[in-house]
Enzyme design. Structure first.
Site, PDB file in Angstrom:
ATOM      1  N   HIS A  38       0.857  -1.187   0.000  1.00  0.00           N
ATOM      2  CA  HIS A  38       0.000   0.000   0.000  1.00  0.00           C
ATOM      3  C   HIS A  38       0.892   1.235   0.000  1.00  0.00           C
ATOM      4  O   HIS A  38       1.962   1.234   0.609  1.00  0.00           O
ATOM      5  CB  HIS A  38      -0.892   0.007   1.251  1.00  0.00           C
ATOM      6  CG  HIS A  38      -2.057   0.922   1.156  1.00  0.00           C
ATOM      7  ND1 HIS A  38      -1.963   2.266   1.406  1.00  0.00           N
ATOM      8  CD2 HIS A  38      -3.354   0.701   0.801  1.00  0.00           C
ATOM      9  CE1 HIS A  38      -3.141   2.829   1.234  1.00  0.00           C
ATOM     10  NE2 HIS A  38      -4.007   1.912   0.864  1.00  0.00           N
TER      11      HIS A  38
ATOM     12  N   ASP B  83      -7.989  -5.244  -0.018  1.00  0.00           N
ATOM     13  CA  ASP B  83      -8.474  -6.072  -1.135  1.00  0.00           C
ATOM     14  C   ASP B  83      -8.141  -7.544  -0.988  1.00  0.00           C
ATOM     15  O   ASP B  83      -8.648  -8.374  -1.742  1.00  0.00           O
ATOM     16  CB  ASP B  83      -7.866  -5.550  -2.441  1.00  0.00           C
ATOM     17  CG  ASP B  83      -8.373  -4.166  -2.758  1.00  0.00           C
ATOM     18  OD1 ASP B  83      -7.559  -3.222  -2.799  1.00  0.00           O
ATOM     19  OD2 ASP B  83      -9.592  -4.018  -2.918  1.00  0.00           O
TER      20      ASP B  83
HETATM   21  C1  SDX Z   1      -6.235   0.254  -2.763  1.00  0.00           C
HETATM   22  O1  SDX Z   1      -4.463   4.721  -1.799  1.00  0.00           O
HETATM   23  C2  SDX Z   1      -5.412   4.084  -1.223  1.00  0.00           C
HETATM   24  O2  SDX Z   1      -5.797   4.461  -0.123  1.00  0.00           O
HETATM   25  C3  SDX Z   1      -6.006   2.926  -1.999  1.00  0.00           C
HETATM   26  C4  SDX Z   1      -7.007   2.070  -1.236  1.00  0.00           C
HETATM   27  C5  SDX Z   1      -8.290   2.820  -0.962  1.00  0.00           C
HETATM   28  O3  SDX Z   1      -9.011   2.392  -0.053  1.00  0.00           O
HETATM   29  O4  SDX Z   1      -8.608   3.765  -1.731  1.00  0.00           O
HETATM   30  O5  SDX Z   1      -6.427   1.641  -0.024  1.00  0.00           O
HETATM   31  C6  SDX Z   1      -7.391   0.846  -2.047  1.00  0.00           C
HETATM   32  O6  SDX Z   1      -5.982   0.622  -3.872  1.00  0.00           O
HETATM   33  C7  SDX Z   1      -5.369  -0.757  -2.042  1.00  0.00           C
HETATM   34  C8  SDX Z   1      -4.123  -1.209  -2.888  1.00  0.00           C
HETATM   35  C9  SDX Z   1      -4.630  -2.282  -3.862  1.00  0.00           C
HETATM   36  N1  SDX Z   1      -3.571  -2.638  -4.839  1.00  0.00           N
HETATM   37  C10 SDX Z   1      -2.960  -3.832  -4.803  1.00  0.00           C
HETATM   38  O7  SDX Z   1      -3.153  -4.690  -3.943  1.00  0.00           O
HETATM   39  C11 SDX Z   1      -2.021  -4.080  -5.974  1.00  0.00           C
HETATM   40  C12 SDX Z   1      -0.692  -4.697  -5.473  1.00  0.00           C
HETATM   41  N2  SDX Z   1       0.022  -3.661  -4.725  1.00  0.00           N
HETATM   42  C13 SDX Z   1       1.049  -2.920  -5.441  1.00  0.00           C
HETATM   43  O8  SDX Z   1       0.754  -2.683  -6.781  1.00  0.00           O
HETATM   44  C14 SDX Z   1       1.574  -1.732  -4.637  1.00  0.00           C
HETATM   45  O9  SDX Z   1       1.779  -2.176  -3.364  1.00  0.00           O
HETATM   46  C15 SDX Z   1       0.775  -0.448  -4.590  1.00  0.00           C
HETATM   47  C16 SDX Z   1       0.500   0.081  -5.958  1.00  0.00           C
HETATM   48  C17 SDX Z   1      -0.512  -0.648  -3.872  1.00  0.00           C
HETATM   49  C18 SDX Z   1       1.605   0.580  -3.835  1.00  0.00           C
HETATM   50  O10 SDX Z   1       2.768   0.704  -4.508  1.00  0.00           O
HETATM   51  P1  SDX Z   1       3.727   1.996  -4.272  1.00  0.00           P
HETATM   52  O11 SDX Z   1       3.365   2.719  -3.025  1.00  0.00           O
HETATM   53  O12 SDX Z   1       3.763   2.788  -5.532  1.00  0.00           O
HETATM   54  O13 SDX Z   1       5.087   1.353  -3.928  1.00  0.00           O
HETATM   55  P2  SDX Z   1       6.074   0.771  -4.990  1.00  0.00           P
HETATM   56  O14 SDX Z   1       5.331   0.251  -6.162  1.00  0.00           O
HETATM   57  O15 SDX Z   1       7.134   1.781  -5.220  1.00  0.00           O
HETATM   58  O16 SDX Z   1       6.629  -0.494  -4.194  1.00  0.00           O
HETATM   59  C19 SDX Z   1       7.700  -0.342  -3.278  1.00  0.00           C
HETATM   60  C20 SDX Z   1       8.511  -1.625  -3.432  1.00  0.00           C
HETATM   61  C21 SDX Z   1       8.890  -1.910  -4.892  1.00  0.00           C
HETATM   62  O17 SDX Z   1      10.092  -2.661  -4.882  1.00  0.00           O
HETATM   63  P3  SDX Z   1      11.478  -1.828  -5.191  1.00  0.00           P
HETATM   64  O18 SDX Z   1      11.298  -1.101  -6.498  1.00  0.00           O
HETATM   65  O19 SDX Z   1      11.680  -0.903  -4.000  1.00  0.00           O
HETATM   66  O20 SDX Z   1      12.540  -2.933  -5.269  1.00  0.00           O
HETATM   67  O21 SDX Z   1       7.696  -2.755  -3.030  1.00  0.00           O
HETATM   68  C22 SDX Z   1       7.486  -3.619  -4.124  1.00  0.00           C
HETATM   69  C23 SDX Z   1       7.805  -2.829  -5.384  1.00  0.00           C
HETATM   70  O22 SDX Z   1       8.241  -3.694  -6.412  1.00  0.00           O
HETATM   71  N3  SDX Z   1       6.092  -4.010  -4.072  1.00  0.00           N
HETATM   72  C24 SDX Z   1       5.643  -5.245  -4.273  1.00  0.00           C
HETATM   73  C25 SDX Z   1       4.265  -5.167  -4.090  1.00  0.00           C
HETATM   74  N4  SDX Z   1       3.904  -3.903  -3.799  1.00  0.00           N
HETATM   75  C26 SDX Z   1       5.042  -3.184  -3.802  1.00  0.00           C
HETATM   76  N5  SDX Z   1       6.282  -6.386  -4.590  1.00  0.00           N
HETATM   77  C27 SDX Z   1       5.490  -7.489  -4.716  1.00  0.00           C
HETATM   78  N6  SDX Z   1       4.166  -7.508  -4.544  1.00  0.00           N
HETATM   79  C28 SDX Z   1       3.502  -6.366  -4.234  1.00  0.00           C
HETATM   80  N7  SDX Z   1       2.177  -6.370  -4.072  1.00  0.00           N
END
Ligand code: SDX
Length: 442
Positions: free
Chosen positions: A319, A377
């Protein structure tokens, strides 16, 4: 340095930070504004005027886009509050209609206010009969989110009497209409997809009961709403109602800042919610669990999620704000067990798979070090599947619940006298000026 009181009267302060431009040796002071709790903000509204520079924050990871009094999140501690009430308490002791009233009006309703609000919403649940013709233009296999974007936006063609965003009474009528009609439209989208007749709302049912009734009743027999499922539905709606300045809420605020009518602004929010990184994640979680298939395959997929060269991510994990457990995920997990127990499917393989995936991921240093925990989710899809919702309807349900958050945030922005048209700037790295070359010379 003293500041004017902000729009909502948050405490002004004499604190400030100083920026030093080492290329010129100039120092610039910027006010440091405290909120009622949480991080302070550096007021950089004068930065470009003072320095000729922009801030740079793609993804807005460190940017406060507005002032708000609706929802507070502490990502480090895993805290979520609506108007000061913890989500765990609201989920356990309140109901969705009370939470709608709280988000819209700022206080929990007393008995009379609650009855009046519920009656108002109930009496707006029907949609104009002409609206049903919109559905025939879609193929039966259209994704229901595509239908939601179109039909909710089309409401602005039916309610000319409540489009004046500057009229307080019209803003409230529109808020009530959207909260009341979005579930009706959502159920219509589902009925259209399965070729069943639309089911009209009933005024003798609660909001959650009515939605289940419109979704699953058929003319051929009486539909009895299961109270366990109605309670679970109500709780799922509470958990998804609002969440600070997430992507779809920010979309609604940006669209609304142009003066676009609220129906169009909410339709823009639905479009934004659709993405798998945001509201589309609940549908993506089920697809991921189906792809993993069995407990013995979990490790293989956890390794894929950790591989920087593999675009696979564990859906329902991580998140932007929560670097701790999403408090909604804990409540959702508890509801998951209750619903599956009540339905007598406690051995649901998907739940077992999800719990084992969660256990393995939370023991893995990659997820621990990056503070990737289950979010709202991760478990919601399992409950919804158990309640017989098709996965294509999962994000639609999120939109049904989040409509009250979107419209409350939209209303707060419209009523903020300091609110301005949203118009970010950029860091330009494209070609500098060059003379045009006619095609004969290229
Ligand atoms: C919602 O914003 C809100 O409040 C949203 C929400 C709401 O109620 O409105 O809470 C609802 O959207 C919840 C989130 C649902 N999405 C998912 O479950 C999709 C999977 N999650 C990821 O796509 C990710 O965690 C995000 C998009 C939710 C957040 O990503 P960020 O904050 O942009 O962080 P990032 O992508 O920069 O990740 C940081 C690191 C990265 O690795 P590095 O580049 O540092 O090596 O963490 C890794 C990412 O690759 N990472 C994951 C991961 N999420 C982040 N690696 C594996 N699996 C994951 N799910």
């Amino acid at each position: 340095m003293t500041q004017k009181k902000s729009a909502t009267g948050s405490a002004a302060s004499n604190e400030y930070v100083t920026l030093t431009d080492h290329t010129t040796g100039e120092n610039y002071d910027f006010p440091l504004m405290p909120g009622s709790t949480g991080p302070k903000v550096i007021d950089v509204r004068s930065l470009y005027g003072q320095t000729g520079h922009f801030t740079y924050d793609p993804g807005y990871t460190s940017t406060g886009a507005c002032e708000s009094q609706i929802t507070y999140i502490d990502g480090e501690e895993g805290v979520l509050m609506h108007r000061g009430y913890r989500i765990e308490e609201l989920a356990e002791q309140s109901d969705f209609m009370e939470v709608c009233y709280l988000l819209l009006n700022g206080e929990l309703p007393n008995k009379a206010e609650k009855e009046d609000f519920e009656s108002t919403i109930t009496n707006h649940t029907m949609v104009h009969e002409q609206l049903s013709y919109f559905f025939r233009g879609f193929r039966r296999d259209a994704h229901p989110m595509a239908i939601m974007v179109a039909v909710v936006g089309a409401l602005s063609a039916f309610y000319h009497d409540s489009l004046d965003v500057n009229d307080e009474r019209q803003r409230m009528i529109t808020s009530h209409r959207l909260i009341a009609k979005v579930p009706t439209i959502a159920a219509m989208a589902y009925k259209f997809s399965v070729g069943q007749p639309f089911v009209y709302p009933r005024n003798d049912l609660t909001y959650a009961e009515n939605f289940l009734h419109m979704m699953f009743a058929v003319p051929a027999e009486e539909y009895k709403v299961d109270p366990v499922l109605a309670k679970a539905m109500d709780r799922i709606l509470i958990l998804h109602a609002d969440h600070e300045q997430n992507a779809s809420t920010s979309t609604v605020r940006l669209a609304g800042s142009t003066g676009a009518n609220p129906f169009a602004s909410i339709s823009a929010g639905i479009s934004s919610l659709w993405g798998p990184a945001h509201g589309g994640a609940n549908e993506a979680v089920l697809a991921m669990l189906d792809q993993i298939g069995s407990v013995d395959k979990i490790s293989e997929f956890v390794e894929k999620a950790k591989d920087p060269d593999d675009e696979f991510r564990l859906m329902g994990f991580g998140h932007r704000v929560y670097k701790n457990y999403d408090p909604r995920a804990k409540v959702m997990q508890q509801s998951c067990h209750e619903v599956l127990d009540a339905l007598g499917i406690r051995d649901e393989p998907l739940l077992k798979l999800a719990m084992e995936l969660e256990r393995l991921a939370l023991e893995d240093d990659y997820f621990v070090s990056k503070k990737l925990f289950p979010n709202v989710d991760f478990y919601s899809g399992i409950i919804l599947k158990a309640m017989n919702f098709p996965t294509s309807m999962f994000t639609v349900l999120f939109a049904v619940a989040r409509t009250v958050g979107w419209i409350s945030q939209w209303k707060e922005m419209i009523e903020d006298p300091t609110a301005k048209l949203g118009r970010p700037r950029q860091l330009y790295t494209g070609p500098t000026e060059r003379p045009f070359v006619p095609v004969s010379k290229r």
